[in-house]
Every structure is written in C-alpha cells, then in structure tokens.
Design an enzyme around this catalytic site. Structure first.
Site, PDB file in Angstrom:
ATOM      1  N   HIS A 142     -22.368  22.188  19.676  1.00 34.25           N
ATOM      2  CA  HIS A 142     -22.407  20.674  19.396  1.00 34.25           C
ATOM      3  C   HIS A 142     -21.587  19.911  19.885  1.00 34.25           C
ATOM      4  O   HIS A 142     -21.545  18.801  19.514  1.00 34.25           O
ATOM      5  CB  HIS A 142     -22.589  20.664  17.839  1.00 34.25           C
ATOM      6  CG  HIS A 142     -23.242  19.568  17.081  1.00 34.25           C
ATOM      7  ND1 HIS A 142     -22.279  18.597  16.590  1.00 34.25           N
ATOM      8  CD2 HIS A 142     -24.297  18.892  17.199  1.00 34.25           C
ATOM      9  CE1 HIS A 142     -23.165  17.507  16.078  1.00 34.25           C
ATOM     10  NE2 HIS A 142     -24.408  17.699  16.623  1.00 34.25           N
ATOM     11  N   LYS A 165     -19.479  17.591  22.469  1.00 33.54           N
ATOM     12  CA  LYS A 165     -19.771  16.593  23.588  1.00 33.54           C
ATOM     13  C   LYS A 165     -18.415  16.350  24.299  1.00 33.54           C
ATOM     14  O   LYS A 165     -17.479  15.484  23.817  1.00 33.54           O
ATOM     15  CB  LYS A 165     -20.190  15.280  23.131  1.00 33.54           C
ATOM     16  CG  LYS A 165     -21.724  15.339  22.445  1.00 33.54           C
ATOM     17  CD  LYS A 165     -21.555  15.517  20.789  1.00 33.54           C
ATOM     18  CE  LYS A 165     -22.944  15.585  19.969  1.00 33.54           C
ATOM     19  NZ  LYS A 165     -22.733  16.225  18.868  1.00 33.54           N
ATOM     20  N   ASP A 196     -11.021  15.417  36.525  1.00 34.09           N
ATOM     21  CA  ASP A 196      -9.881  15.359  37.289  1.00 34.09           C
ATOM     22  C   ASP A 196      -8.478  15.798  36.282  1.00 34.09           C
ATOM     23  O   ASP A 196      -7.579  16.052  36.429  1.00 34.09           O
ATOM     24  CB  ASP A 196      -9.213  14.237  37.765  1.00 34.09           C
ATOM     25  CG  ASP A 196     -10.521  13.630  39.231  1.00 34.09           C
ATOM     26  OD1 ASP A 196     -11.133  14.665  39.458  1.00 34.09           O
ATOM     27  OD2 ASP A 196     -10.285  12.690  39.391  1.00 34.09           O
ATOM     28  N   HIS A 232     -24.947   7.442  13.562  1.00 34.47           N
ATOM     29  CA  HIS A 232     -24.540   8.621  14.041  1.00 34.47           C
ATOM     30  C   HIS A 232     -23.256   9.088  14.262  1.00 34.47           C
ATOM     31  O   HIS A 232     -22.793   9.968  14.870  1.00 34.47           O
ATOM     32  CB  HIS A 232     -25.306   8.973  15.533  1.00 34.47           C
ATOM     33  CG  HIS A 232     -25.621  10.396  15.774  1.00 34.47           C
ATOM     34  ND1 HIS A 232     -24.820  10.890  16.951  1.00 34.47           N
ATOM     35  CD2 HIS A 232     -26.443  11.563  15.415  1.00 34.47           C
ATOM     36  CE1 HIS A 232     -24.956  12.148  17.064  1.00 34.47           C
ATOM     37  NE2 HIS A 232     -26.048  12.740  16.117  1.00 34.47           N
ATOM     38  N   LYS A 272     -19.287   9.786  13.508  1.00 38.56           N
ATOM     39  CA  LYS A 272     -18.706  10.912  12.936  1.00 38.56           C
ATOM     40  C   LYS A 272     -17.164  10.663  12.816  1.00 38.56           C
ATOM     41  O   LYS A 272     -16.375  11.113  13.779  1.00 38.56           O
ATOM     42  CB  LYS A 272     -19.030  12.181  13.439  1.00 38.56           C
ATOM     43  CG  LYS A 272     -20.298  12.506  13.604  1.00 38.56           C
ATOM     44  CD  LYS A 272     -20.573  13.394  14.863  1.00 38.56           C
ATOM     45  CE  LYS A 272     -21.943  13.467  15.650  1.00 38.56           C
ATOM     46  NZ  LYS A 272     -23.109  13.682  14.687  1.00 38.56           N
ATOM     47  N   ASP A 295      -5.786   6.484   4.848  1.00 40.05           N
ATOM     48  CA  ASP A 295      -4.626   5.523   4.758  1.00 40.05           C
ATOM     49  C   ASP A 295      -4.631   4.783   5.919  1.00 40.05           C
ATOM     50  O   ASP A 295      -5.636   4.247   6.509  1.00 40.05           O
ATOM     51  CB  ASP A 295      -3.431   6.601   4.452  1.00 40.05           C
ATOM     52  CG  ASP A 295      -3.486   7.208   2.976  1.00 40.05           C
ATOM     53  OD1 ASP A 295      -4.595   6.866   2.161  1.00 40.05           O
ATOM     54  OD2 ASP A 295      -2.829   7.997   2.979  1.00 40.05           O
TER      55      ASP A 295
END
Length: 495
Positions: free
Chosen positions: A237, A239, A244, A413, A415, A420
């Site tokens: 899952h 991404k 470089d 979508h 996440k 704090d």
C-alpha cells in the site's frame, strides 16, 4: 445414483475435516480473540464460501515468514555492495543513547517525542534524521505539479512505488516523462501492487511500452490467478517516489485522475502528500530498494543511491515502514504510544476507521482525560461495508467527549495524525487494522512545530467543509442503519 451420493459423502467428509483443521489452526495460532471469533463465525454462517475466503485472506503470513527480510539483511552484511549496513546499526545505537542521555531534547515537553522516537528505533530500526526540508501538499494537483517538475530534472535515477497506477490522463503524463528520462540514460524503476493496479491487467500495453524504452517495472506479489492467490490479503500500500536519492514523496496520493478531482462519483479529492528534501529520503530509498529486491531479486545498494547532501532544513523526521515482513507492527504501536502521550490534542484524518481495542481504548481514555480528540472522516463511502463498520466505532468516541466530522466537499483520503504542538505523521497507513497489521505501509513521523501548524491549519479548513456528528444524532439514527453498522462491525477484524 448411489455412486453420486457416495462421492458427495466423501467430499462432505473431506470438507468437514478441512474446515475443522483450519479452525484448530486458527485457535492454536493465538491470534487476537476478536479475529479468532470472527473467522469461526464466518465458518459457521458461510461454511463453503467462508472456507474459500479464509484460504485467500485469512492465513497468517507474518507468522509463516513468507517474506524473507532477514535473509536479505544477511546477504547485505556479507556483501561489499552496501557496507553502511553496519554503520546504520551503529547509528541506531548512538541515537538510542542520545535520547536516553537527553542530548537531543532537554526540555520538559519533549517526553512524548523521546518515547515515540525511542520506540521506533527499538522496533522498526528507524533512525531519525535532522537535515530535512518538508513541503506539505494538500491535493493531487499540488503533488503532481511538483512531482512532474522534479522528474523532469532528474539526473541519475527515478524510483517509484505505488499501490495504484492507472492508465489515466495523469498516468500517461507521468509515463511520457519517465520514457523520455529513460531515453536520456536515467535509470527508471517502478514497483506497483498487482492487485491495487488490477485495471492494468487489461491494459498491458501501458507498462509494455515503457519497458520497451528501458523503464524497469515489476509487480509486487504477482499471480497468474490474482483472486486465487493466498497472498492477496497482503498488499503493498506504499506510495513512494525517490529522485536521485535527494528528493522524496510520501503520502496518500496514488497515480490516477480521481486524485485531480476528476472522479464523477466523488468530485474533489482531498488528500495529503509530503515532499521531502534531505536525509529522510535515504530511509525512503532503503525501503524501495528492499522492496525492489523482493520483487526483482536484484540487489541495488550502490553509494550513488545515498548521495552526500548539503544543508536542506531543520525538520526532524523518522521514516517508518511496516508490514508482514517485520516482527513488530511499527506504525500501529507508534500511533498507540503517540495517542497515549498526548496532552493537548489528537487530530486524525482517515478514510477508514476500524481501530483495534488498544487504539480505541487509547482514544477514549485521551478524550475522557480532557485531550481534544477530533476525527475527520469521509461523508461519502468508497467501500460500503468498511464505511458502515467504521461508523459503528464513533459512538465510543462521541460518548467519551471526542468529536467526529463527516467531510462534505468531496472524498477525504488523507491519512494524518497531529499530536499536540510539534508531533505529526503523514503517510500511507489508514487508521484501521488492515493498514496496521496486513499491508506494507510507510509513514513519516515529523517532530517540527511549523509542519504541525501547517497540518493543523489544513485540518481546521477541512472542518469548515465538514458536518459534525453529535451524540444525539448518532444515537437517534434509523434502526436499519444501526443493524447494518453492527453487522458490518462483526466482520471488522477481517476486513
């Protein structure tokens, strides 16, 4: 007729023995009781289909050690291709000592940071990096504009790893850039999840045309019969893009037009991604190279993948990878520790909310103790069963004094976790058991007041585009809705 009845009798006995054997195996594996009960309930209610579902989704691959990360570490240590593995281990030891001796933070408010950082050092062998510049990207347009520009300026290599890659307008735009860079002599490598990118099973020319031009591409856990693969439940899952060895991208945005707000179903797509320039990119690179080795059996640990860097910034970042190849559920346990350490606020954005008992108890306890707990969740589902199961957990949050908002502007979508004033996390892990225990995920934990403030400002803006659910509204929702949510929640341990 007697022969047919006899055959059915034999099949019935074999099937009964198989289900009984699997039930005993599940029981003896000492899994979480909720998962054990959920699977046994599936077998009772759906004896035939339940057995097939278990073969596809239920096997404990973590315990069976199908993913041989330890073998790779031994190969690296015995080879001359990446001598800094030993240096890496020494760095982890030095950083543990620095935290213990208060050499990094010496103020009273740093206790939570030190706890999380030390936990991740001990579990995920995730060293923190000090020399980083971070840019928060709040939608697909921002991410892809930045990404396209950086891809065009690549000088040595481009490494991309995505759960979903679609033959879409943005997919073809990136494809054209990658092909052009490959023709220039730049090493271009792509990893994609074979199930997440299932649409490309029917458009093989998308990758084939890139391969012909020199782009190296591998699927993660491929299968000739993808839906009859016992590893289908364990998906990559992540991404990640690394350019470089200096620039990295990490977050929730895959490669598809819906992330640009072109989905007819959802319209605007709210997501969070992060561009990093600095030493944290080394850890993203290391994750990619491990996954590349797993998929291609090619070992790539040259010094050029970890170039020397000048001053980039002052953000402290820990890149944390977790998955069924690791002994610890690093992101899960880091979230739990972070929530337990909160003093002011815990702000969460997630498209799926199926916490286990530990996370749920931590959130309730925080809210009851006076911590400001807020969760922003999609107002419109992309997966009905998961959505209904998620809604069933909000009663406990609301009763404890937490607040829940349903995002109305489009699909949420993003996440993120904001803790704090100076701790935050951006990455690929949802607030659910699948991300915590089954999927290969990667998150960045950032210890920086400015980044936390930027994420907080975005969070407040998203609340303006959301509808708050009150406890009274939740309690008085229609009975049929309650039944649907309760039924879906029974399956939540295996969703």
């Amino acid at each position: 007729m007697d022969v047919l009845n006899y055959l059915w009798w034999i099949v019935g006995i074999i099937f009964t023995i198989s289900v009984a054997s699997v039930s005993i195996i599940i029981f003896l594996e000492n899994r979480d009781p909720a998962k054990t009960i959920a699977w046994l309930l599936v077998f009772i209610l759906f004896p035939v289909s339940g057995f097939i579902i278990y073969l596809l989704f239920g096997q404990n691959i973590r315990k069976k050690k199908i993913f041989k990360t330890q073998k790779l570490l031994l190969e690296l240590k015995s080879s001359n291709t990446f001598k800094s593995i030993k240096e890496f281990e020494n760095l982890v030891a030095i950083q543990k000592n620095a935290i213990t001796e208060n050499l990094l933070f010496d103020d009273e408010g740093s206790f939570a940071k030190k706890r999380i950082m030390n936990l991740l050092l001990n579990m995920g062998r995730s060293p923190f990096t000090l020399n980083n510049k971070i840019k928060i990207l709040t939608n697909g347009e921002e991410k892809f504009n930045e990404l396209a520009n950086d891809l065009e300026n690549a000088k040595d290599h481009i490494h991309m790893e995505y759960y979903i890659i679609k033959d879409s307008q943005i997919g073809r735009t990136i494809k054209e850039i990658l092909v052009r860079k490959a023709k220039e002599g730049i090493d271009v490598r792509i990893l994609y999840d074979d199930v997440g990118s299932w649409r490309l099973w029917f458009k093989k020319s998308f990758f084939d045309e890139m391969r012909k031009e020199g782009v190296k591409i591998y699927p993660f856990l491929p299968s000739l019969l993808p839906f009859l693969n016992r590893k289908i439940n364990y998906r990559n899952h992540r991404k990640i893009t690394v350019i470089d060895g200096k620039i990295g991208y990490i977050g929730g945005i895959n490669i598809g037009d819906e992330y640009l707000g072109k989905s007819k179903r959802f319209g605007f797509w709210r997501d969070t991604h992060m561009k990093i320039e600095g030493e944290a990119v080394y850890m993203m690179q290391l994750t990619f190279l491990f996954d590349w080795y797993f998929s291609s059996k090619t070992l790539l640990f040259d010094k050029k993948y970890f170039p020397r860097l000048g001053f980039c910034g002052e953000s402290i970042v820990q890149i944390v990878s977790s998955g069924p190849d690791s002994d610890w559920e690093a992101i899960h346990q880091a979230y739990f520790t972070a929530i337990c350490q909160a003093k002011k606020r815990i702000y969460i954005q997630t498209p799926y909310f199926i916490p286990d008992e530990s996370i749920l108890m931590a959130l309730k306890s925080a809210a009851l103790s006076g911590v400001d707990v807020k969760i922003i969740f999609p107002g419109k589902p992309d997966n009905k069963v998961v959505y209904l199961a998620s809604l069933s957990y909000f009663k406990d949050i609301l009763k404890a004094g937490g607040k829940v908002y349903l995002y109305q502007k489009g699909f949420l979508h993003s996440k993120i976790l904001i803790l704090d004033d100076d701790i935050s996390s951006v990455g690929t892990a949802n607030m659910d058991m699948r991300s915590f225990m089954l999927n290969f995920e990667i998150n960045g934990f950032i210890y920086d007041k400015q980044i936390a403030k930027e994420l907080l400002d975005d969070f407040v803006k998203d609340i303006e585009d959301s509808k708050e659910i009150t406890l009274d509204e939740y309690i008085n929702r229609p009975m049929i809705q309650k039944i649907k949510e309760s039924a879906s929640r029974l399956l939540s341990p295996i969703l």
